[in-house]
Write an enzyme that holds these catalytic residues in place. Structure first.
Site, PDB file in Angstrom:
ATOM      1  N   ARG A 260      -6.013   4.200 -20.467  1.00  0.00           N
ATOM      2  CA  ARG A 260      -6.585   2.739 -19.319  1.00  0.00           C
ATOM      3  C   ARG A 260      -5.439   2.645 -18.837  1.00  0.00           C
ATOM      4  O   ARG A 260      -5.962   1.434 -18.105  1.00  0.00           O
ATOM      5  CB  ARG A 260      -7.740   2.569 -20.379  1.00  0.00           C
ATOM      6  CG  ARG A 260      -9.215   3.348 -20.294  1.00  0.00           C
ATOM      7  CD  ARG A 260     -10.301   1.488 -20.331  1.00  0.00           C
ATOM      8  NE  ARG A 260     -11.691   3.614 -20.480  1.00  0.00           N
ATOM      9  CZ  ARG A 260     -11.993   3.247 -21.841  1.00  0.00           C
ATOM     10  NH1 ARG A 260     -11.416   3.030 -22.370  1.00  0.00           N
ATOM     11  NH2 ARG A 260     -13.171   4.617 -21.912  1.00  0.00           N
TER      12      ARG A 260
ATOM     13  N   GLU B  11      14.870   8.681   5.278  1.00  0.00           N
ATOM     14  CA  GLU B  11      13.134   7.191   4.761  1.00  0.00           C
ATOM     15  C   GLU B  11      13.903   6.381   4.720  1.00  0.00           C
ATOM     16  O   GLU B  11      12.861   5.083   4.831  1.00  0.00           O
ATOM     17  CB  GLU B  11      12.775   7.373   3.370  1.00  0.00           C
ATOM     18  CG  GLU B  11      12.154   8.880   2.780  1.00  0.00           C
ATOM     19  CD  GLU B  11      10.199   8.545   3.386  1.00  0.00           C
ATOM     20  OE1 GLU B  11      10.279   7.671   4.107  1.00  0.00           O
ATOM     21  OE2 GLU B  11       9.777   9.783   2.731  1.00  0.00           O
TER      22      GLU B  11
ATOM     23  N   LYS C 201       9.948  -2.660   2.248  1.00  0.00           N
ATOM     24  CA  LYS C 201       8.564  -1.687   1.066  1.00  0.00           C
ATOM     25  C   LYS C 201       7.855  -3.091   0.869  1.00  0.00           C
ATOM     26  O   LYS C 201       6.529  -3.002   0.277  1.00  0.00           O
ATOM     27  CB  LYS C 201       9.440  -0.368   0.403  1.00  0.00           C
ATOM     28  CG  LYS C 201       8.096  -0.078  -0.337  1.00  0.00           C
ATOM     29  CD  LYS C 201       7.828   1.149  -0.319  1.00  0.00           C
ATOM     30  CE  LYS C 201       6.494   1.484  -0.701  1.00  0.00           C
ATOM     31  NZ  LYS C 201       6.447   2.775  -1.069  1.00  0.00           N
TER      32      LYS C 201
ATOM     33  N   ARG D 272      -0.416  -1.090   5.150  1.00  0.00           N
ATOM     34  CA  ARG D 272       1.152  -0.109   4.690  1.00  0.00           C
ATOM     35  C   ARG D 272       0.928   1.148   5.381  1.00  0.00           C
ATOM     36  O   ARG D 272       2.067   1.906   5.053  1.00  0.00           O
ATOM     37  CB  ARG D 272       0.293  -0.219   3.313  1.00  0.00           C
ATOM     38  CG  ARG D 272       0.719   0.662   2.278  1.00  0.00           C
ATOM     39  CD  ARG D 272       0.894   0.772   0.766  1.00  0.00           C
ATOM     40  NE  ARG D 272       2.209   1.831  -0.246  1.00  0.00           N
ATOM     41  CZ  ARG D 272       1.911   1.791  -1.683  1.00  0.00           C
ATOM     42  NH1 ARG D 272       1.492   0.657  -2.145  1.00  0.00           N
ATOM     43  NH2 ARG D 272       2.842   2.268  -1.603  1.00  0.00           N
TER      44      ARG D 272
ATOM     45  N   LYS E  68       1.894   3.609  -5.838  1.00  0.00           N
ATOM     46  CA  LYS E  68       1.624   4.840  -5.489  1.00  0.00           C
ATOM     47  C   LYS E  68       1.948   6.087  -6.740  1.00  0.00           C
ATOM     48  O   LYS E  68       3.149   6.147  -6.563  1.00  0.00           O
ATOM     49  CB  LYS E  68       1.660   5.243  -3.911  1.00  0.00           C
ATOM     50  CG  LYS E  68       1.113   4.517  -3.160  1.00  0.00           C
ATOM     51  CD  LYS E  68       1.085   5.857  -1.221  1.00  0.00           C
ATOM     52  CE  LYS E  68       0.431   5.024  -0.608  1.00  0.00           C
ATOM     53  NZ  LYS E  68       0.695   5.873   0.739  1.00  0.00           N
TER      54      LYS E  68
ATOM     55  N   ASN F   4       4.365   5.460   6.660  1.00  0.00           N
ATOM     56  CA  ASN F   4       4.202   6.617   6.932  1.00  0.00           C
ATOM     57  C   ASN F   4       4.819   7.015   8.611  1.00  0.00           C
ATOM     58  O   ASN F   4       4.413   8.188   8.818  1.00  0.00           O
ATOM     59  CB  ASN F   4       2.162   7.188   6.781  1.00  0.00           C
ATOM     60  CG  ASN F   4       1.951   6.789   5.970  1.00  0.00           C
ATOM     61  OD1 ASN F   4       2.304   6.646   5.128  1.00  0.00           O
ATOM     62  ND2 ASN F   4       0.097   6.426   6.154  1.00  0.00           N
TER      63      ASN F   4
ATOM     64  N   HIS G 135       5.582  10.709   9.019  1.00  0.00           N
ATOM     65  CA  HIS G 135       4.738  11.492   8.957  1.00  0.00           C
ATOM     66  C   HIS G 135       4.069  12.839   8.556  1.00  0.00           C
ATOM     67  O   HIS G 135       3.655  13.386   7.908  1.00  0.00           O
ATOM     68  CB  HIS G 135       4.361  10.532   7.083  1.00  0.00           C
ATOM     69  CG  HIS G 135       5.132  10.427   5.679  1.00  0.00           C
ATOM     70  ND1 HIS G 135       6.498   8.854   6.593  1.00  0.00           N
ATOM     71  CD2 HIS G 135       5.967  10.006   4.820  1.00  0.00           C
ATOM     72  CE1 HIS G 135       7.057   8.803   5.667  1.00  0.00           C
ATOM     73  NE2 HIS G 135       6.599   9.818   4.746  1.00  0.00           N
TER      74      HIS G 135
HETATM   75  N1  GLY Z   1       5.408   6.251   0.310  1.00  0.00           N
HETATM   76  C1  GLY Z   1       4.061   5.354   1.469  1.00  0.00           C
HETATM   77  C2  GLY Z   1       3.888   4.185   0.874  1.00  0.00           C
HETATM   78  O1  GLY Z   1       4.205   4.457  -0.724  1.00  0.00           O
HETATM   79  O2  GLY Z   1       2.561   3.944   1.055  1.00  0.00           O
END
Ligand code: GLY
Length: 378
Positions: free
Chosen positions: A125, A189, A231, A245, A147, A249, A252
């Site tokens: 978990r 990127e 970021k 967030r 992510k 993208n 993308h």
């Molecule tokens: N790669 C896009 C994000 O982490 O939101």
């Protein structure tokens, strides 16, 4: 330029962590990871390419702080990011008797970081994990922000979890072993960050991009640190992508459609798709009267000067027609309430998210791009 270390803090409350950026971090890995350990042992998951090049350096770096490691070496490549290798990874972690308080290390590019992060998210978990990203793309994007996940037959990254690492060590020396093509793909990127929110950074890249690609360590550290800081700022505002967030993208939606159209193969790497996608997003923005026509021209000129793919004609082989590409865009997971959301721009460094885009306009941009018209040129 002599390059030092940069630390970007990601202030997410109980899930806060540091991203340490600079050369020579593998040698310091033990000292930096030790404070997170209850016992002096870690499990490391990597791939064959990274393992062959850098696993000994990591073992030495951990050993210098008295930390022992055991490793699982997976095949390299996107195909690893699916159920079979995920299951194998979890089985191995259980065999290694990884306990709730242990730390798992993801040592590789985006595929390893995503898969291992997801394994750490569900093992018992949730166990803590450290990202040691070894590609430019992973250092500026996938290793930061939590992510994690794997691909499904239905599409990329459709199964996963938000699970933040406890530490990210981005050793910029390791980037020297990347192929020029992989490096430039990751650079797609990097450019994205300038285009979405920081005109000064984009201008800096216009000036320093060639030195950075040629190996200037100071420029590499500065670029990775700026991208990670941007970021981090966005992730802190919107950790689970309810709003801002989605700015990450940029490029993308077009890029994912092109990746799907080329079968996620070597014909088009992810960052290459993002770079072409950024040029198309700016072209669409210009045609919608949101930004000046000079903006897409300037995006394209920079990508071209870096020797990157810019036009659809730069992708080898046949591409499907505009309607089919539109269909692939519709399968992007950026659908909300049945509507596709686009990241467009009011100028360089001024991106925003909108669903208010006419399908006809997108089709005409794609048709012109497919005809080989230099869409950004006036
Ligand atoms: N790669 C896009 C994000 O982490 O939101």
């Amino acid at each position: 330029m002599q390059a030092g270390l940069n630390i970007v803090h990601v202030p997410l409350g109980a899930r806060a962590y540091d991203v340490v950026i600079g050369p020579g971090l593998l040698a310091q890995a033990g000292a930096r990871i030790l404070p997170f350990l209850d016992r002096p042992r870690v499990v490391v998951v990597t791939d064959r390419n990274v393992g062959a090049l850098h696993l000994d350096a990591l073992r030495d770096g951990l050993g210098a702080a008295g930390i022992s490691m055991s490793e699982l070496v997976l095949p390299a490549g996107e195909a690893t990011k699916g159920w079979p290798e995920f299951e194998r990874t979890l089985d191995w972690l259980l065999e290694q008797r990884v306990e709730r308080n242990d730390v798992v290390v993801a040592f590789g590019g985006g595929v390893i970081g995503d898969l291992v992060g997801f394994a750490a998210a569900v093992l018992r978990r949730g166990v803590r994990f450290v990202q040691i990203p070894t590609s430019l793309l992973a250092q500026v994007d996938s290793s930061v922000g939590g992510k994690t996940g794997i691909n499904a037959a239905q599409g990329k990254n459709l199964i996963g979890a938000f699970h933040q690492p406890v530490l990210v060590l981005a050793d910029t020396e390791v980037l020297a072993t990347m192929t020029p093509r992989d490096f430039l793909s990751g650079y797609g990127e990097v450019v994205k960050y300038g285009l979405l929110g920081d005109l000064d950074f984009f201008q800096w890249l216009e000036e320093n991009g060639p030195a950075l690609a040629a190996g200037d360590m100071g420029a590499r550290v500065q670029a990775v640190a700026r991208a990670v800081q941007m970021k981090a700022d966005i992730v802190v505002r919107d950790e689970t992508e309810q709003g801002d967030r989605a700015l990450l993208n940029l490029g993308h939606t077009f890029g994912h459609a092109l990746e799907a159209a080329t079968g996620y193969s070597d014909r088009l790497l992810h960052g290459e798709g993002v770079a072409i996608g950024c040029a198309l997003a700016f072209e669409l923005s210009a045609r919608m009267g949101l930004c000046s026509q000079e903006d897409p021209s300037r995006v394209r000129a920079h990508l071209r000067s870096m020797g990157m793919k810019v036009d659809l004609g730069d992708i080898e082989g046949e591409l499907p027609d505009a309607e089919a590409l539109l269909g692939l865009m519709g399968q992007d997971k950026k659908m909300m309430g049945g509507k596709l959301h686009y990241v467009l721009a009011r100028g360089l460094g001024q991106a925003f998210v909108t669903a208010d885009v006419s399908r006809d306009m997108v089709r005409s941009v794609l048709m012109d791009a497919l005809r080989g018209q230099r869409v950004g040129d006036v």
